[in-house]
Design a protein around this motif. Structure first.
Motif, PDB file in Angstrom:
ATOM      1  N   LEU A 194       0.691  -1.176   0.222  1.00 38.50           N
ATOM      2  CA  LEU A 194      -0.172   0.243  -0.124  1.00 38.50           C
ATOM      3  C   LEU A 194       0.610   1.439   0.016  1.00 38.50           C
ATOM      4  O   LEU A 194       0.559   2.022  -0.916  1.00 38.50           O
ATOM      5  CB  LEU A 194      -0.678  -0.181   1.167  1.00 38.50           C
ATOM      6  CG  LEU A 194      -2.547  -0.623   1.463  1.00 38.50           C
ATOM      7  CD1 LEU A 194      -2.864  -0.560   2.591  1.00 38.50           C
ATOM      8  CD2 LEU A 194      -2.722  -0.167  -0.616  1.00 38.50           C
ATOM      9  N   VAL A 195       1.934   1.132   0.593  1.00 36.83           N
ATOM     10  CA  VAL A 195       2.987   2.830   0.302  1.00 36.83           C
ATOM     11  C   VAL A 195       3.984   3.016  -0.670  1.00 36.83           C
ATOM     12  O   VAL A 195       3.342   4.128  -1.096  1.00 36.83           O
ATOM     13  CB  VAL A 195       4.053   2.122   1.902  1.00 36.83           C
ATOM     14  CG1 VAL A 195       4.816   3.316   1.788  1.00 36.83           C
ATOM     15  CG2 VAL A 195       3.840   2.211   3.315  1.00 36.83           C
ATOM     16  N   LEU A 196       3.761   1.756  -1.307  1.00 40.80           N
ATOM     17  CA  LEU A 196       3.985   1.281  -3.041  1.00 40.80           C
ATOM     18  C   LEU A 196       3.433   2.141  -3.725  1.00 40.80           C
ATOM     19  O   LEU A 196       3.097   2.966  -4.554  1.00 40.80           O
ATOM     20  CB  LEU A 196       4.947   0.089  -3.886  1.00 40.80           C
ATOM     21  CG  LEU A 196       5.754  -0.465  -2.455  1.00 40.80           C
ATOM     22  CD1 LEU A 196       5.840  -1.597  -3.496  1.00 40.80           C
ATOM     23  CD2 LEU A 196       7.252   1.045  -2.661  1.00 40.80           C
ATOM     24  N   SER A 197       1.141   1.465  -3.267  1.00 42.42           N
ATOM     25  CA  SER A 197       0.330   1.954  -4.275  1.00 42.42           C
ATOM     26  C   SER A 197       0.482   3.588  -3.919  1.00 42.42           C
ATOM     27  O   SER A 197       0.381   4.427  -5.231  1.00 42.42           O
ATOM     28  CB  SER A 197      -0.366   1.434  -4.184  1.00 42.42           C
ATOM     29  OG  SER A 197      -0.819   0.046  -4.378  1.00 42.42           O
ATOM     30  N   LEU A 198       0.557   4.028  -2.844  1.00 39.54           N
ATOM     31  CA  LEU A 198       0.615   5.591  -2.746  1.00 39.54           C
ATOM     32  C   LEU A 198       0.834   6.474  -3.553  1.00 39.54           C
ATOM     33  O   LEU A 198       0.683   7.463  -3.899  1.00 39.54           O
ATOM     34  CB  LEU A 198       0.253   5.503  -1.057  1.00 39.54           C
ATOM     35  CG  LEU A 198      -0.976   4.682  -0.224  1.00 39.54           C
ATOM     36  CD1 LEU A 198      -0.694   5.627   1.048  1.00 39.54           C
ATOM     37  CD2 LEU A 198      -2.203   6.370  -0.277  1.00 39.54           C
ATOM     38  N   GLY A 199       2.454   5.830  -3.332  1.00 36.96           N
ATOM     39  CA  GLY A 199       3.991   6.353  -3.442  1.00 36.96           C
ATOM     40  C   GLY A 199       2.597   7.251  -5.523  1.00 36.96           C
ATOM     41  O   GLY A 199       2.866   7.951  -6.411  1.00 36.96           O
ATOM     42  N   ILE A 200       3.205   5.681  -6.208  1.00 36.11           N
ATOM     43  CA  ILE A 200       2.326   5.817  -7.614  1.00 36.11           C
ATOM     44  C   ILE A 200       1.277   7.078  -8.003  1.00 36.11           C
ATOM     45  O   ILE A 200       1.551   7.170  -9.029  1.00 36.11           O
ATOM     46  CB  ILE A 200       1.922   3.850  -8.033  1.00 36.11           C
ATOM     47  CG1 ILE A 200       3.086   3.662  -7.696  1.00 36.11           C
ATOM     48  CG2 ILE A 200       1.403   4.210  -9.576  1.00 36.11           C
ATOM     49  CD1 ILE A 200       3.572   2.404  -7.914  1.00 36.11           C
ATOM     50  N   ALA A 201       0.185   6.915  -7.058  1.00 37.22           N
ATOM     51  CA  ALA A 201      -0.578   7.281  -6.815  1.00 37.22           C
ATOM     52  C   ALA A 201      -0.107   9.159  -6.722  1.00 37.22           C
ATOM     53  O   ALA A 201      -1.109   9.992  -7.440  1.00 37.22           O
ATOM     54  CB  ALA A 201      -2.054   7.129  -6.051  1.00 37.22           C
ATOM     55  N   LEU A 202       0.441   8.893  -6.194  1.00 38.61           N
ATOM     56  CA  LEU A 202       1.136  10.423  -5.896  1.00 38.61           C
ATOM     57  C   LEU A 202       1.933  10.826  -7.052  1.00 38.61           C
ATOM     58  O   LEU A 202       1.962  11.809  -7.660  1.00 38.61           O
ATOM     59  CB  LEU A 202       1.558  10.489  -4.411  1.00 38.61           C
ATOM     60  CG  LEU A 202       2.525  12.553  -4.657  1.00 38.61           C
ATOM     61  CD1 LEU A 202       1.121  12.871  -4.164  1.00 38.61           C
ATOM     62  CD2 LEU A 202       2.979  11.991  -2.908  1.00 38.61           C
ATOM     63  N   HIS A 203       1.907   9.699  -8.073  1.00 35.05           N
ATOM     64  CA  HIS A 203       3.653  10.128  -8.333  1.00 35.05           C
ATOM     65  C   HIS A 203       2.016  10.774 -10.182  1.00 35.05           C
ATOM     66  O   HIS A 203       2.592  11.739 -10.684  1.00 35.05           O
ATOM     67  CB  HIS A 203       4.515   9.664  -9.192  1.00 35.05           C
ATOM     68  CG  HIS A 203       5.013   9.456 -10.230  1.00 35.05           C
ATOM     69  ND1 HIS A 203       5.645  10.362 -10.537  1.00 35.05           N
ATOM     70  CD2 HIS A 203       4.852   8.604 -11.659  1.00 35.05           C
ATOM     71  CE1 HIS A 203       6.219   9.961 -12.407  1.00 35.05           C
ATOM     72  NE2 HIS A 203       5.719   9.377 -12.988  1.00 35.05           N
ATOM     73  N   TYR A 204       1.571   9.702  -9.914  1.00 38.66           N
ATOM     74  CA  TYR A 204       0.205  10.578 -11.564  1.00 38.66           C
ATOM     75  C   TYR A 204      -0.338  11.649 -10.957  1.00 38.66           C
ATOM     76  O   TYR A 204      -0.459  12.216 -12.096  1.00 38.66           O
ATOM     77  CB  TYR A 204      -1.074   8.912 -10.946  1.00 38.66           C
ATOM     78  CG  TYR A 204      -0.749   7.673 -11.605  1.00 38.66           C
ATOM     79  CD1 TYR A 204       1.021   7.693 -12.444  1.00 38.66           C
ATOM     80  CD2 TYR A 204      -1.557   6.484 -11.530  1.00 38.66           C
ATOM     81  CE1 TYR A 204       1.405   6.196 -13.076  1.00 38.66           C
ATOM     82  CE2 TYR A 204      -0.661   5.546 -12.288  1.00 38.66           C
ATOM     83  CZ  TYR A 204       0.021   4.950 -12.611  1.00 38.66           C
ATOM     84  OH  TYR A 204       0.472   3.917 -13.382  1.00 38.66           O
ATOM     85  N   ASP A 205      -0.703  12.009  -9.881  1.00 37.79           N
ATOM     86  CA  ASP A 205      -1.644  13.258  -9.893  1.00 37.79           C
ATOM     87  C   ASP A 205      -0.256  14.725 -10.167  1.00 37.79           C
ATOM     88  O   ASP A 205      -0.806  15.730 -10.059  1.00 37.79           O
ATOM     89  CB  ASP A 205      -1.999  13.184  -8.604  1.00 37.79           C
ATOM     90  CG  ASP A 205      -3.505  12.231  -8.296  1.00 37.79           C
ATOM     91  OD1 ASP A 205      -3.836  11.753  -9.226  1.00 37.79           O
ATOM     92  OD2 ASP A 205      -3.534  11.850  -6.869  1.00 37.79           O
ATOM     93  N   ILE A 206       0.649  14.623  -9.097  1.00 34.55           N
ATOM     94  CA  ILE A 206       1.443  15.361  -9.372  1.00 34.55           C
ATOM     95  C   ILE A 206       2.432  15.693 -10.865  1.00 34.55           C
ATOM     96  O   ILE A 206       2.300  16.870 -11.123  1.00 34.55           O
ATOM     97  CB  ILE A 206       2.539  15.785  -8.405  1.00 34.55           C
ATOM     98  CG1 ILE A 206       1.621  15.310  -6.730  1.00 34.55           C
ATOM     99  CG2 ILE A 206       3.633  16.610  -8.369  1.00 34.55           C
ATOM    100  CD1 ILE A 206       0.897  16.922  -6.321  1.00 34.55           C
TER     101      ILE A 206
END
Length: 248
Positions: A194-206
């Motif tokens: 989940l920590v990796l998934s949250l980092g990927i999601a933040l990379h998508y949005d930013i």
């Protein structure tokens, strides 16, 4: 008239009279060849001296300098600041407080399940697997929500994001990662996923899909940091509990 005749006669026939040599602007008026202007021989020496003095280079140079200074000083009032300073002064310096109240309060409320789980276990002094599983499950739901949010942002006609492969396909990656986090038998592996998934999601949005408002990006950064730290805190408590159980 009778008085002027002796003066003209003296200027024409006396050999002692010499024509003054002209330089500078006087040559421009009199011509390069003296013979081309025979009438100049009729001018008396006294009359030529003021002409050469008045047409010297010094007064025009002074006037030109003054005019040049005046010309360069006037545009100084019309000078504008560099475009970088204008963009920096006009660019809105938004912060987390500038977010809409509903979005800010609901986002803060959504962080309560993340923060409360490691906090309760730290207060009790024991690791609870049920609370850790509940936190991982809630984290998977949150990651899926962040992925599906891109669909809702890209589908309207007036939206700056287009419903292309980049926007829609990347959104489906996050639910798949969240589903994989729930499939792990060990809760610690699910927390890391989940920590990796949250980092990927933040990379998508930013970085990859930068069409969200600025206040939302700031909110996403702070929310991701809190969620990731909460999951890592639960993981640290589990590792500490495992070490205590092995020591016994």
């Amino acid at each position: 008239k009778t008085d002027m005749f002796p003066l003209v006669q003296r200027c024409c026939f006396l050999s002692s009279f010499k024509l003054q040599k002209f330089t500078g602007p006087s040559l421009l008026l009199c011509g390069k060849d003296v013979t081309a202007w025979p009438s100049l021989s009729l001018w008396p020496r006294r009359a030529l001296c003021p002409l050469s003095r008045s047409l010297s280079l010094k007064p025009p140079s002074v006037c030109a300098t003054q005019l040049h200074a005046l010309h360069t000083s006037l545009p100084a009032f019309k000078k504008k600041k560099p475009p970088e300073s204008e963009t920096e002064s006009q660019s809105p310096k938004e912060s987390l407080k500038d977010s809409p109240r509903p979005a800010l309060y609901l986002s803060l409320a959504g962080l309560v399940p993340f923060v409360s789980v490691p906090l309760v276990m730290a207060i009790q002094g024991t690791y609870c697997p049920e609370l850790a599983l509940a936190q991982v499950t809630y984290g998977a739901v949150t990651v899926s929500f962040l992925g599906g949010m891109r669909w809702g942002f890209a589908l309207p006609e007036n939206s700056p994001a287009k419903p292309d492969w980049l926007n829609l396909a990347n959104s489906t990656v996050l639910p798949l990662l969240a589903w994989q986090a729930l499939l792990f038998k060990d809760v610690s592996q699910g927390a890391v996923m989940l920590v990796l998934s949250l980092g990927i999601a933040l990379h998508y949005d930013i970085a990859l899909l930068p069409t969200y408002p600025r206040w939302f990006k700031i909110l996403r950064v702070w929310g991701t940091v809190v969620m990731a730290l909460s999951l890592l805190a639960t993981l640290a408590l589990k590792l500490a509990d495992d070490l205590e159980s092995k020591g016994r």
